[in-house]
Design an enzyme around this catalytic site. Structure first.
Site, PDB file in Angstrom:
ATOM      1  N   ARG A  91       0.968  -1.063   0.097  1.00 58.58           N
ATOM      2  CA  ARG A  91      -0.204  -0.005  -0.077  1.00 58.58           C
ATOM      3  C   ARG A  91       1.039   1.427   0.135  1.00 58.58           C
ATOM      4  NH1 ARG A  91      -2.068  -3.645   3.898  1.00 58.58           N
ATOM      5  NH2 ARG A  91      -4.363  -4.415   3.391  1.00 58.58           N
ATOM      6  N   HIS A 135      -2.282   3.100  -6.682  1.00 55.96           N
ATOM      7  CA  HIS A 135      -2.819   1.980  -6.105  1.00 55.96           C
ATOM      8  C   HIS A 135      -2.990   0.727  -7.017  1.00 55.96           C
ATOM      9  CE1 HIS A 135      -4.620   0.020  -2.761  1.00 55.96           C
ATOM     10  NE2 HIS A 135      -5.532  -0.645  -3.730  1.00 55.96           N
ATOM     11  N   ARG A 190      -0.200  -2.073  -6.895  1.00 57.47           N
ATOM     12  CA  ARG A 190      -0.502  -2.999  -5.883  1.00 57.47           C
ATOM     13  C   ARG A 190      -1.534  -3.868  -6.411  1.00 57.47           C
ATOM     14  NH1 ARG A 190      -1.241  -4.997  -0.434  1.00 57.47           N
ATOM     15  NH2 ARG A 190      -3.471  -5.212   0.068  1.00 57.47           N
ATOM     16  N   HIS A 239      -3.804  -8.668   4.148  1.00 56.45           N
ATOM     17  CA  HIS A 239      -5.214  -8.894   4.770  1.00 56.45           C
ATOM     18  C   HIS A 239      -5.483 -10.000   5.578  1.00 56.45           C
ATOM     19  CE1 HIS A 239      -7.096  -6.292   1.505  1.00 56.45           C
ATOM     20  NE2 HIS A 239      -6.207  -6.689   0.722  1.00 56.45           N
ATOM     21  N   TYR A 273      -9.049 -12.011  -6.201  1.00 56.04           N
ATOM     22  CA  TYR A 273      -8.056 -12.260  -7.040  1.00 56.04           C
ATOM     23  C   TYR A 273      -7.703 -13.587  -7.363  1.00 56.04           C
ATOM     24  CZ  TYR A 273      -6.310  -7.539  -6.121  1.00 56.04           C
ATOM     25  OH  TYR A 273      -6.339  -6.104  -5.889  1.00 56.04           O
TER      26      TYR A 273
END
Length: 396
Positions: A203, A311, A314, A337, A346
């Protein structure tokens, strides 16, 4: 004239309407918030109140008179564990999209039709579906506390199917070649910044908070221990990552290590606490200034991805990781996460990409089978066309 009842009392007022009074669980007498045109309606109301008390579902009407705006402000202030940026976002959503419409409504007056009307108003006024969904989720969370923790409401009126769902536009994913083209196109000081952020799945706040002690250029690891957040009135504030899972160590591809080592030698002081990625003065990089520093808009436009955001680097790294076939647990660990939701997205995208590959191969096989059948038919015109094609798949 007063009606004698086992529970509560009914009195006919001079206006001809009927007033209801009853004792609460605390022994205090309550008066119904409205009067009734017919005595039978008043009796039904008292019966309902009595049943609610017996079931433990009764809500004090006086407590339900608190205004949503006041209650939500206290909820944001007192909610434990909210990160500063999340608190700022909630306050902004409340002030911009919730309070102007529902802030003055007593909690007890909120119902599903009113919530549905509020959401519809937001969308008709041009508020994006994504922002409307964020506002709805905030309202639902606030009212869930009113139901489960404070006992002000019996049910949560936020019961609109799909209102909490966001459908953001598909974000671009760079190819490997495009990642390196972007890294080569920005000023040399930020080349390693692009590569580490992408392949480390970092991030923004995590990347700019990296210190020299967090980078192992030999083993190729990057340790995420902290992150910068931009807070109104305070500037950049250093703190823990977004979640507990954000504390992690990721391994970056060996191919980018020469760029990392060059950057450490040429742009980072020999001090374990020195920030790795900074502006030339050594100060942290502000998100709002970065685009100007590197000419981001012109650079990504020339690259062929004019809408690319930082972003998305990422996002690209996460997508590349998912394509390796990594497990859900491994993806969650790399992405930082503590919920599996994002990693599953994903994985799903990776599965779809794999399906497309299989479908493309199958199309080639079918084309080859069709070609072989034509060749066999040409050699033997009288041969039946049974769809067989030797070792190739049938035409169907």
């Amino acid at each position: 004239m007063t009606g004698r009842r086992r529970f509560g009392s009914i009195r006919k007022r001079d206006s001809g309407r009927y007033q209801v009074r009853y004792p609460g669980p605390d022994g205090q007498t309550r008066t119904a918030p409205e009067t009734f045109a017919r005595k039978s309606d008043a009796e039904r109301y008292l019966s309902l109140i009595e049943v609610q008390m017996m079931r433990g579902e009764w809500v004090d009407p006086a407590r339900a008179e608190v205004r949503l705006g006041e209650y939500a402000e206290r909820w944001i202030e007192e909610r434990p564990g909210l990160r500063p940026r999340t608190r700022e976002l909630y306050s902004w959503l409340l002030g911009k999209h919730v309070a102007p419409y529902l802030g003055g409504v007593p909690l007890g007056k909120l119902d599903t039709p009113l919530v549905r009307e509020w959401r519809s108003t937001l969308l008709h006024k041009g508020v994006s579906p994504s922002m409307a969904a964020k506002s709805y989720r905030l309202l639902r969370a606030v009212l869930m506390t009113a139901v489960k923790e404070d006992g002000i409401l019996r049910v949560n009126p936020c019961r609109i199917p799909g209102a909490d769902q966001e459908s953001p536009e598909e974000r671009p994913v760079l190819t490997l070649a495009q990642v390196f083209q972007l890294a080569d196109a920005v000023p040399g000081r930020y080349r390693a910044f692009i590569l580490v952020s992408t392949f480390g799945c970092l991030r923004w706040g995590e990347a700019i908070a990296l210190q020299r002690q967090d980078i192992d250029p030999v083993r190729g690891t990057v340790r995420v221990r902290q992150a910068f957040t931009e807070q109104r009135g305070k500037g950049l504030v250093l703190g823990p990552p977004k979640s507990r899972a954000g504390l992690r160590t990721v391994t970056v591809p060996a191919s980018i290590l020469p760029a990392v080592r060059d950057h450490l030698v040429g742009s980072v002081p020999d001090d374990p606490d020195a920030l790795v990625f900074t502006v030339p003065s050594g100060r942290p990089i502000w998100r709002g200034n970065f685009n100007k520093l590197v000419g981001w808009k012109a650079t990504v436009t020339a690259l062929g991805v004019p809408g690319l955001h930082f972003h998305d680097l990422r996002h690209t790294g996460n997508t590349l990781a998912a394509r390796t076939g990594a497990s859900l647990a491994d993806l969650m660990a790399r992405m930082g996460h503590d919920s599996s939701d994002a990693a599953i997205v994903y994985q799903h995208a990776s599965a779809e990409a794999d399906r497309k590959i299989a479908d493309a191969i199958n199309a080639e096989l079918k084309a080859a089978a069709k070609k072989e059948r034509k060749a066999r038919k040409k050699k033997r015109p009288d041969a039946p066309d049974d769809g067989a094609a030797g070792a190739l798949v049938p035409a169907s």
